[in-house]
Scaffold this motif. Structure first.
Motif, PDB file in Angstrom:
ATOM      1  N   TYR A 175       3.872  45.321  50.547  1.00 50.29           N
ATOM      2  CA  TYR A 175       5.297  44.889  50.780  1.00 50.29           C
ATOM      3  C   TYR A 175       5.855  43.884  49.807  1.00 50.29           C
ATOM      4  CZ  TYR A 175       4.268  47.389  55.126  1.00 50.29           C
ATOM      5  OH  TYR A 175       3.902  48.553  55.805  1.00 50.29           O
ATOM      6  N   SER A 176       6.897  43.685  49.801  1.00 48.10           N
ATOM      7  CA  SER A 176       7.433  42.389  48.702  1.00 48.10           C
ATOM      8  C   SER A 176       8.559  41.822  49.318  1.00 48.10           C
ATOM      9  CB  SER A 176       7.427  42.963  47.613  1.00 48.10           C
ATOM     10  OG  SER A 176       8.403  41.947  46.780  1.00 48.10           O
ATOM     11  N   ARG A 177       8.894  40.624  49.050  1.00 51.19           N
ATOM     12  CA  ARG A 177      10.129  40.098  49.452  1.00 51.19           C
ATOM     13  C   ARG A 177      10.968  39.437  48.406  1.00 51.19           C
ATOM     14  NH1 ARG A 177       9.362  35.016  53.366  1.00 51.19           N
ATOM     15  NH2 ARG A 177      11.592  34.929  53.198  1.00 51.19           N
ATOM     16  N   GLU A 178      10.447  39.632  47.133  1.00 53.77           N
ATOM     17  CA  GLU A 178      10.852  38.893  45.976  1.00 53.77           C
ATOM     18  C   GLU A 178      11.098  39.910  44.867  1.00 53.77           C
ATOM     19  OE1 GLU A 178       9.014  34.991  46.107  1.00 53.77           O
ATOM     20  OE2 GLU A 178       9.349  35.245  43.647  1.00 53.77           O
ATOM     21  N   ALA A 179      12.035  39.952  44.037  1.00 58.29           N
ATOM     22  CA  ALA A 179      12.028  40.667  42.834  1.00 58.29           C
ATOM     23  C   ALA A 179      12.755  40.224  41.852  1.00 58.29           C
ATOM     24  CB  ALA A 179      12.580  42.062  43.347  1.00 58.29           C
ATOM     25  N   ILE A 180      12.557  40.743  40.573  1.00 59.62           N
ATOM     26  CA  ILE A 180      13.223  40.194  39.474  1.00 59.62           C
ATOM     27  C   ILE A 180      14.121  41.543  38.724  1.00 59.62           C
ATOM     28  CG2 ILE A 180      13.036  39.312  37.141  1.00 59.62           C
ATOM     29  CD1 ILE A 180      11.207  37.358  38.151  1.00 59.62           C
ATOM     30  N   ILE A 181      15.193  41.259  38.214  1.00 60.59           N
ATOM     31  CA  ILE A 181      16.104  42.347  37.523  1.00 60.59           C
ATOM     32  C   ILE A 181      16.430  41.741  36.425  1.00 60.59           C
ATOM     33  CG2 ILE A 181      18.320  41.854  38.927  1.00 60.59           C
ATOM     34  CD1 ILE A 181      18.440  44.693  39.698  1.00 60.59           C
ATOM     35  N   PHE A 182      16.156  42.580  35.473  1.00 54.63           N
ATOM     36  CA  PHE A 182      16.681  42.063  34.142  1.00 54.63           C
ATOM     37  C   PHE A 182      17.586  43.197  33.264  1.00 54.63           C
ATOM     38  CE2 PHE A 182      13.959  43.984  30.869  1.00 54.63           C
ATOM     39  CZ  PHE A 182      12.903  44.205  31.571  1.00 54.63           C
TER      40      PHE A 182
END
Lengths: 425, 191
Positions: free
Chosen positions: A286-293
């Motif tokens: 699971y993850s609660r953090e993401a980066i979008i570019f």
């Protein structure tokens, strides 16, 4: 008892996979292209001999390809992934302790075998991997991961070794390190390599003899660990199973054609989000953090350039694609600008955790969201009927301009029945 | 037609492996409705192929996998067969001894008909085996992969066809023999 580690990696792995099923490519100057047929990411020895560097854009060798001097193939990840798992399962026959470091290399623990036999075991690994899978590999054996990497470098660099180097003896370690440029040491990148050179450290041996405190102060704890490992002190921990993609999952692509509309960019990013979350679910994490570019093409200097990224957070760790899809509109409100030709976009999940370790904060529910069941169904359908059978509407239907170029793609010999090898009787 | 679902907890009569899949394949589940707002859509082709109506997605917990045999709850007799349950037969288990070294290929041509290999048959090839006299092998000859029977004649390897119209290929020495793998099984479609 001393630790003994072998580092096994396949030679020009992507090229070798192509050659196994298409032997007419053997001995040819063959290159495999990155996603989207952009640049050359794998080369046979013959292609290297022509002076074609890693990362050369495909268009630069267009003439040689037309004359038949160079053969290029699109990357066929279905094939490489299958061949990789065959490679790893052959290695598992030698030791239960295996760390899959990347698609084409793995650390294998050989502690407990008599030191005198190690070279023979390495040869046996090489021989068996080749017989079972057709992949040529190199084997480096030593007492730490960094030294095993160094041994593997020697196995590749010096053909006289036959592709297997046993570097457990300290005398041989010293001898090899004295002639190895510091930039070839595992964990020393190009930038650090240059700084080391400037500080008068040119060889691996000089790095191994450097003052640890000085290294930590001038560089980092990480490089200090490398120094310890070169001195034969086991410091880099063993990661059971697969250490690849442990800390983040990234899904990004260069587009087949440049993208100018927000709608197309949205569709592309939506499909990256789905892909990344699917991988996350497969690893049961699971993850609660993401980066979008998103960014334009830096090689088109005559066009206006932009590149923006945004960090996204959600209240509690999730592997549910829809959670991130809901964030996509507001994210593009911030990122997207009219008037640019976008070439690449990506989505990366950060700070991955396995479900058990998570504690909710005061304001949010502690549990992992229930929505995972929906995703289970989604994954089951896509597994059965092919990926993307069921997908969010935001991903879209038809072939999109951002879809990959794969003009010279080989068949999926091992994963699709209609595409298996054809052989003459 | 595009169908979009927001809530998607699937359950049809306690079947776990994707309710949607069952519904798509069996028109009798037409009664299910796909409640739709705006998130998930079902593949267009599948919809038109099966000619089904949208399915309903019910909020109900599901078992993770479907057991091989589901005995009903304790009422009446338990099935006398329950003690004898075994896995179903697997062709993989029968035909594939070394999964990591096993590959498939489709045969083209008529030269091996005598060995039971016909045009279009699927061959199972095990690379881990050491080829011996009399084995049918996939050999690499002049950059091409061919299926022949390996025969040693006065110590020298020859590649024989199993059809009188094709002559044997004689190799000079063991080094001239390049074996890709040993053909262990043939799958021949009868219709």
């Amino acid at each position: 008892m001393k630790d003994v580690i072998a580092l096994c990696d396949a030679n020009a792995f992507y090229c070798s996979c192509e050659q196994v099923f298409n032997p007419s490519l053997l001995g040819k100057a063959l290159g495999v292209l990155s996603n989207n047929d952009g640049c050359i990411v794998a080369r046979t020895a013959q292609l290297k001999a022509l002076g074609v560097a890693m990362g050369t854009p495909a268009f630069k060798v267009r003439d040689q390809v037309a004359r038949g001097e160079i053969i290029l193939k699109s990357s066929n990840y279905a094939l490489y992934g299958d061949m990789s798992s065959r490679f790893m399962s052959v290695l598992e026959q030698f030791s239960p302790k295996l760390e899959v470091y990347s698609i084409d290399e793995a650390f294998v623990e050989l502690s407990g075998f008599p030191l005198a036999n190690l070279h023979a075991i390495g040869l046996d690994m090489k021989r068996r991997v080749f017989q079972w899978t057709g992949l040529p590999i190199g084997v480096g054996i030593s007492t730490t991961k960094t030294l095993a990497k160094l041994a593997n470098y020697a196995a590749k660099k010096f053909p006289a070794t036959g592709g297997v180097v046993d570097l457990t003896s300290p005398i041989r370690q010293q001898r090899l390190m004295a002639i190895t440029p510091v930039g070839e040491v595992w964990g020393v990148g190009r930038r650090i390599g240059k700084r080391l050179e400037a500080a008068g450290i040119h060889t691996a041996a000089q790095l191994a003899n450097a003052n640890r405190r000085w290294v930590r102060k001038q560089f980092s704890v990480v490089l200090e660990r490398t120094v310890c490992e070169l001195q034969g002190e086991y410091c880099i921990p063993w990661e059971e199973g697969s250490s690849a993609n442990k800390h983040q999952i990234m899904c990004s692509r260069s587009f087949g054609q440049r993208v100018t509309t927000r709608q197309a960019l949205h569709a592309a990013l939506a499909s990256f989000i789905c892909r990344a979350c699917e991988k996350l679910r497969k690893q049961q994490r699971y993850s609660r953090e993401a980066i979008i570019f998103i960014r334009t093409d830096p090689f088109k200097a005559n066009l206006p350039q932009t590149g923006r990224s945004l960090k996204l957070m959600v209240p509690s760790p999730t592997s549910d694609s829809s959670v991130w899809l809901q964030q996509l509109h507001p994210a593009l409100d911030v990122l997207f600008q009219e008037g640019y030709e976008y070439k690449k976009a990506g989505f990366a999940l950060m700070d991955l955790c396995s479900g058990a370790g998570f504690q909710g904060d005061l304001l949010t529910a502690a549990a992992i969201p229930e929505n995972t069941r929906m995703m289970t169904v989604l994954d089951a359908i896509n597994q059965r009927f092919g990926s993307q059978t069921l997908r969010p509407a935001s991903v879209g239907f038809r072939a999109q301009p951002w879809h990959m170029n794969q003009q010279v793609l080989s068949p999926s010999y091992t994963t699709q029945w209609p595409e298996i090898m054809k052989v003459q009787t | 037609m595009v169908c979009q679902v927001e809530e998607q907890r699937c359950s049809i009569a306690g079947r776990s492996e994707s309710a949607c899949e069952t519904a798509l394949l069996r028109p009798k589940y037409n009664r299910f409705l796909l409640t739709a707002k705006c998130l998930y859509c079902i593949n267009k082709q599948l919809m038109s192929l099966s000619g089904m109506k949208p399915i309903q997605i019910l909020p109900r917990p599901l078992p993770e996998t479907l057991p091989f045999y589901q005995s009903p709850a304790a009422c009446g007799f338990t099935s006398p067969a329950a003690d004898y349950l075994q896995d179903t037969l697997s062709l993989d288990q029968l035909l594939i001894r070394h999964p990591a070294a096993t590959f498939f290929a489709r045969a083209q041509g008529r030269s091996m008909e005598g060995a039971g290999i016909f045009d279009g048959d699927i061959l199972i090839i095990d690379r881990s085996l050491t080829p011996g006299d009399g084995d049918v092998i996939l050999a690499l000859l002049d950059g091409e992969l061919i299926v022949k029977r390996l025969v040693y004649c006065h110590g020298k390897p020859e590649l024989h066809s199993e059809n009188p119209d094709y002559p044997a290929i004689k190799l000079d020495s063991e080094e001239g023999l390049n074996v890709w793998g040993v053909v262990t099984e043939v799958i021949h479609h009868l219709r």
